[in-house]
Design an enzyme around this catalytic site. Structure first.
Site, PDB file in Angstrom:
ATOM      1  CE  LYS A  50     -12.704  -5.383  -6.112  1.00  0.00           C
ATOM      2  NZ  LYS A  50     -12.976  -3.992  -5.757  1.00  0.00           N
ATOM      3  CG  PHE A  90     -12.473  -2.611  12.755  1.00  0.00           C
ATOM      4  CD1 PHE A  90     -12.913  -1.570  13.564  1.00  0.00           C
ATOM      5  CD2 PHE A  90     -11.144  -3.034  12.889  1.00  0.00           C
ATOM      6  CE1 PHE A  90     -12.042  -0.947  14.465  1.00  0.00           C
ATOM      7  CE2 PHE A  90     -10.280  -2.430  13.794  1.00  0.00           C
ATOM      8  CZ  PHE A  90     -10.728  -1.381  14.584  1.00  0.00           C
ATOM      9  CG  ASP A  95     -10.248   4.855   5.763  1.00  0.00           C
ATOM     10  OD1 ASP A  95      -9.460   5.580   6.383  1.00  0.00           O
ATOM     11  OD2 ASP A  95     -10.122   4.595   4.558  1.00  0.00           O
ATOM     12  CG  ASP A  99     -10.533   9.220   4.682  1.00  0.00           C
ATOM     13  OD1 ASP A  99      -9.733   9.683   5.516  1.00  0.00           O
ATOM     14  OD2 ASP A  99     -10.293   8.230   3.968  1.00  0.00           O
ATOM     15  NE  ARG A 104     -15.945   2.263   1.970  1.00  0.00           N
ATOM     16  CZ  ARG A 104     -14.656   2.383   1.662  1.00  0.00           C
ATOM     17  NH1 ARG A 104     -14.146   1.681   0.657  1.00  0.00           N
ATOM     18  NH2 ARG A 104     -13.875   3.220   2.335  1.00  0.00           N
ATOM     19  CG  ASP A 166      -2.924   7.887   4.308  1.00  0.00           C
ATOM     20  OD1 ASP A 166      -2.378   8.810   3.655  1.00  0.00           O
ATOM     21  OD2 ASP A 166      -3.905   7.265   3.881  1.00  0.00           O
ATOM     22  CE  LYS A 192      -5.376   3.778   4.606  1.00  0.00           C
ATOM     23  NZ  LYS A 192      -5.630   5.150   4.175  1.00  0.00           N
ATOM     24  CG  PHE A 231      -3.015  -4.323  -4.730  1.00  0.00           C
ATOM     25  CD1 PHE A 231      -3.829  -4.872  -5.710  1.00  0.00           C
ATOM     26  CD2 PHE A 231      -3.617  -3.631  -3.681  1.00  0.00           C
ATOM     27  CE1 PHE A 231      -5.213  -4.730  -5.652  1.00  0.00           C
ATOM     28  CE2 PHE A 231      -4.999  -3.476  -3.619  1.00  0.00           C
ATOM     29  CZ  PHE A 231      -5.796  -4.030  -4.603  1.00  0.00           C
ATOM     30  CG  ASP A 235      -5.963   0.894  -5.738  1.00  0.00           C
ATOM     31  OD1 ASP A 235      -6.549   0.077  -6.478  1.00  0.00           O
ATOM     32  OD2 ASP A 235      -6.526   1.529  -4.830  1.00  0.00           O
ATOM     33  CG  ASP A 236      -1.480   5.244  -5.119  1.00  0.00           C
ATOM     34  OD1 ASP A 236      -2.562   4.904  -4.604  1.00  0.00           O
ATOM     35  OD2 ASP A 236      -0.449   5.466  -4.460  1.00  0.00           O
TER      36      ASP A 236
END
Length: 347
Positions: A50, A90, A95, A99, A104, A166, A192, A231, A235-236
């Site tokens: 985006k 990057f 990430d 994870d 993606r 995290d 983060k 923000f 998101d959570d």
């Protein structure tokens, strides 16, 4: 009057920057096959998002100057914006490996694409290096050149420290809710997410215009870090309560054992019985376990808790914006633009 950039305008700058980066590696006599790989790494991992972070730089510069940008002003601001998108690329490539992510932006993660694998680790390093190549090419003679280099280095470290906290607090395969706390959560989201997503674009805009005074940077920091935290809480919340057709993905925080705002609120409020439910079902890779947690969140009225939090937080942020001292060239409109993009968003 200030003018908002469009994704199309912003993306139109990328081919020129890609050309600069390819010319830079060609001077080392890099073989053609590896040049083609580098080009593919840049395009697949940097394009297609985006670009909200990147576009915030020209948007902020336009508000600060209160006019539509000249071609040169726009190119410089968009170039700084693309450096943030390279930083994001990057982080995302790295990430996704950490994870073990599958997709993606609707496609397989870069490391899962054919012939890539762990070469993606080196590709992530090259994406980071591209930032400094572009800075040198386009800003070597700018008075804030060293400040911009230091800013990128510092924000990279801050983001990496957030990621460290995290990863160690919520490993996907070891569920230990005693590890979670709102203090750790706050550290993770500020370091983060908030620094590189909110503070960095405005700090770069201030540097571009040579008005990055200590006072302006501090004022920007003191508004944008709480905004970045809000923000991420949002998101959570959307991960669980948002509609998949709005947010463009199915939420996975519960199954992925994420140290999210919702689980931290639940842990704070839980009766012994509810704590038992959390212990038994959180972080399990199974829809039935996830459903138990979702039901618990509903019972605990976490949706209402979030809505109350949002109104309180946004009220505080608006208060901070209203008190801003504009005497050194910083403008309230920069922060109002950020807030309008995220307040009550559904995706």
């Amino acid at each position: 009057m200030a003018k908002k950039t469009t994704l199309k305008e912003f993306e139109s700058v990328f081919p020129k920057l890609e050309e600069d980066l390819l010319a830079w590696v060609k001077q080392y006599n890099l073989p053609q096959e590896q040049q083609d790989w580098y080009k593919k790494v840049l395009e697949i991992n940097t394009l297609g998002g985006k670009c909200n972070r990147g576009m915030s730089v020209p948007d902020s510069v336009s508000v600060l100057l209160n006019k539509e940008l000249s071609e040169d002003e726009y190119f410089k601001a968009a170039t700084l914006g693309w450096m943030i998108e390279l930083l994001q690329a990057f982080f995302l490539v790295s990430d996704d490996i950490m994870d073990g992510s599958i997709t993606r932006r609707g496609k397989p993660c870069w490391y899962r694409q054919e012939g890539v694998g762990m070469v993606a680790i080196n590709d992530a390093f090259m994406l980071e290096s591209a930032i400094y190549t572009l800075l040198k090419k386009h800003f070597r003679t700018h008075p804030a050149y060293v400040d911009m280099i230091e800013l990128f280095h510092e924000v990279s470290l801050q983001t990496e420290l957030g990621q460290l906290c995290d990863l160690l607090t919520a490993p996907e395969d070891v569920v230990n809710l005693d590890n979670f706390s709102l203090e750790k959560y706050t550290f993770i989201v500020i370091y983060k997410t908030a620094y590189y997503s909110f503070y960095l674009p405005v700090a770069l805009a201030l540097h571009q215009l040579n008005i990055a005074t200590p006072k302006n940077l501090k004022q920007a920091h003191d508004i944008l870090i709480p905004m970045g935290e809000y923000f991420q809480v949002q998101d959570d919340y959307l991960d669980n309560f948002g509609l998949p057709e709005h947010i463009g993905k199915i939420g996975t925080d519960i199954q992925d054992n994420k140290c999210s705002w919702l689980v931290n609120q639940a842990l704070k409020l839980a009766t012994p019985e509810q704590r038992k439910t959390l212990e038994e079902h959180y972080g399990k890779k199974d829809k039935a376990h996830e459903a138990e947690i979702k039901q618990l969140y509903d019972e605990m009225k976490l949706e209402k808790l979030y809505q109350d939090y949002e109104e309180k937080r946004v009220g505080e942020i608006r208060q901070l914006i209203s008190q801003l001292d504009e005497s050194e060239g910083l403008k309230k409109g920069v922060f109002e633009a950020f807030l309008s993009k995220i307040y009550k968003r559904s995706k």
